[in-house]
Design a protein around this motif. Structure first.
Motif, short mmCIF file in Angstrom:
data_model
loop_
_atom_site.label_atom_id
_atom_site.label_comp_id
_atom_site.label_asym_id
_atom_site.label_seq_id
_atom_site.Cartn_x
_atom_site.Cartn_y
_atom_site.Cartn_z
N ARG A 34 0.99 -0.77 -0.01
CA ARG A 34 0.08 -0.47 0.39
C ARG A 34 0.95 1.15 0.51
O ARG A 34 2.38 1.50 0.32
N PHE A 35 0.28 2.30 -0.17
CA PHE A 35 0.89 3.77 0.05
C PHE A 35 1.91 4.39 0.37
O PHE A 35 3.56 4.18 1.20
N GLY A 36 1.57 3.98 1.73
CA GLY A 36 2.07 3.85 2.71
C GLY A 36 3.40 3.48 3.41
O GLY A 36 3.98 3.97 3.74
N LEU A 38 4.66 2.19 0.88
CA LEU A 38 5.99 2.22 0.15
C LEU A 38 6.37 3.68 1.11
O LEU A 38 7.65 3.00 0.51
N ARG A 39 5.81 4.41 1.43
CA ARG A 39 6.81 6.12 1.97
C ARG A 39 7.48 5.17 3.25
O ARG A 39 8.19 5.57 3.15
N ARG A 40 7.02 4.41 3.98
CA ARG A 40 8.47 3.99 4.83
C ARG A 40 9.27 3.27 4.43
O ARG A 40 10.64 3.51 4.99
N ALA A 41 9.19 1.88 3.08
CA ALA A 41 9.86 1.95 2.95
C ALA A 41 11.42 2.29 2.22
O ALA A 41 12.32 1.76 2.07
N VAL A 42 10.94 3.73 1.34
CA VAL A 42 11.45 4.56 0.32
C VAL A 42 11.88 5.21 1.20
O VAL A 42 11.65 6.68 1.15
N PRO A 43 12.79 5.33 2.04
CA PRO A 43 13.07 6.93 3.47
C PRO A 43 13.76 7.58 2.83
O PRO A 43 14.43 7.74 1.73
N GLY A 44 13.11 8.65 2.81
CA GLY A 44 12.91 10.27 2.25
C GLY A 44 12.52 11.44 1.43
O GLY A 44 12.22 11.53 0.72
N ILE A 45 12.01 9.74 0.88
CA ILE A 45 10.89 10.71 -0.20
C ILE A 45 9.29 10.76 -0.02
O ILE A 45 9.34 10.85 1.21
N SER A 46 9.65 11.80 -0.66
CA SER A 46 8.55 12.85 -0.02
C SER A 46 6.93 12.51 -0.76
O SER A 46 7.03 11.86 -1.63
N LYS A 48 4.33 13.95 -2.50
CA LYS A 48 4.61 14.61 -3.84
C LYS A 48 5.76 13.40 -4.56
O LYS A 48 4.94 13.09 -5.62
N MET A 49 6.76 13.37 -4.09
CA MET A 49 7.77 12.56 -5.20
C MET A 49 7.08 11.56 -5.50
O MET A 49 7.15 10.73 -6.75
N LEU A 50 6.70 10.45 -4.47
CA LEU A 50 6.51 9.22 -4.61
C LEU A 50 4.70 9.00 -5.37
O LEU A 50 5.12 8.17 -6.21
N ILE A 51 4.16 10.11 -5.48
CA ILE A 51 2.49 9.91 -5.87
C ILE A 51 3.88 9.35 -7.39
O ILE A 51 2.81 9.36 -8.72
N GLN A 52 3.97 11.13 -7.97
CA GLN A 52 4.43 11.23 -9.39
C GLN A 52 5.25 10.13 -9.24
O GLN A 52 5.33 10.12 -10.69
#
Length: 122
Positions: A34-36, A38-46, A48-52
């Motif tokens: 899920r999105f959250g 992924l965000r935790r799995a890629v430290p430092g990504i915002s 907005k950038m993850l969505i893009q």
């Protein structure tokens, strides 16, 4: 008209170029997320950038986005067969990076800005 590439590496870099796409691919290599997650799995990504990046990878056929119609809405990202094959191609590069990590880190440019003596302090 379709873009013409100089070589296979040029085509591959067009798909995974940038700082985040390979890390997102790696985060999806073992399981759908899920999105959250992924965000935790890629430290430092915002966010907005993850969505893009996810949108770009989805448009290229690398990532699949599955929307589950439930409350609250659930969206799960996974690799397509094309994305899985790309991840497999990146594995040797990851091994090379791990094998040479100390040398790479020792020769990397510093991320700390050095003050310019000719520029007045703010």
């Amino acid at each position: 008209m379709a873009r013409r590439y100089q070589c296979g590496l040029d085509a591959a870099m067009d798909v995974i170029g940038g700082k985040w796409k390979a890390l997102i691919l790696w985060a999806l290599h073992t399981e759908d997320r899920r999105f959250g997650e992924l965000r935790r799995a890629v430290p430092g990504i915002s966010e907005k950038m993850l969505i893009q990046q996810l949108r770009e990878m989805e448009s290229r056929g690398i990532v699949h986005r599955e929307v589950y119609r439930e409350v609250p809405p659930k969206v799960v990202y996974s690799l397509t067969p094309l994305g899985e094959s790309l991840n497999e191609a990146l594995l040797p590069l990851g091994v090379w990076g791990r094998d040479h990590e100390e040398q790479i880190a020792a020769t990397a440019p510093s991320t700390t800005a050095t003050p310019d003596p000719a520029r007045p302090a703010a």
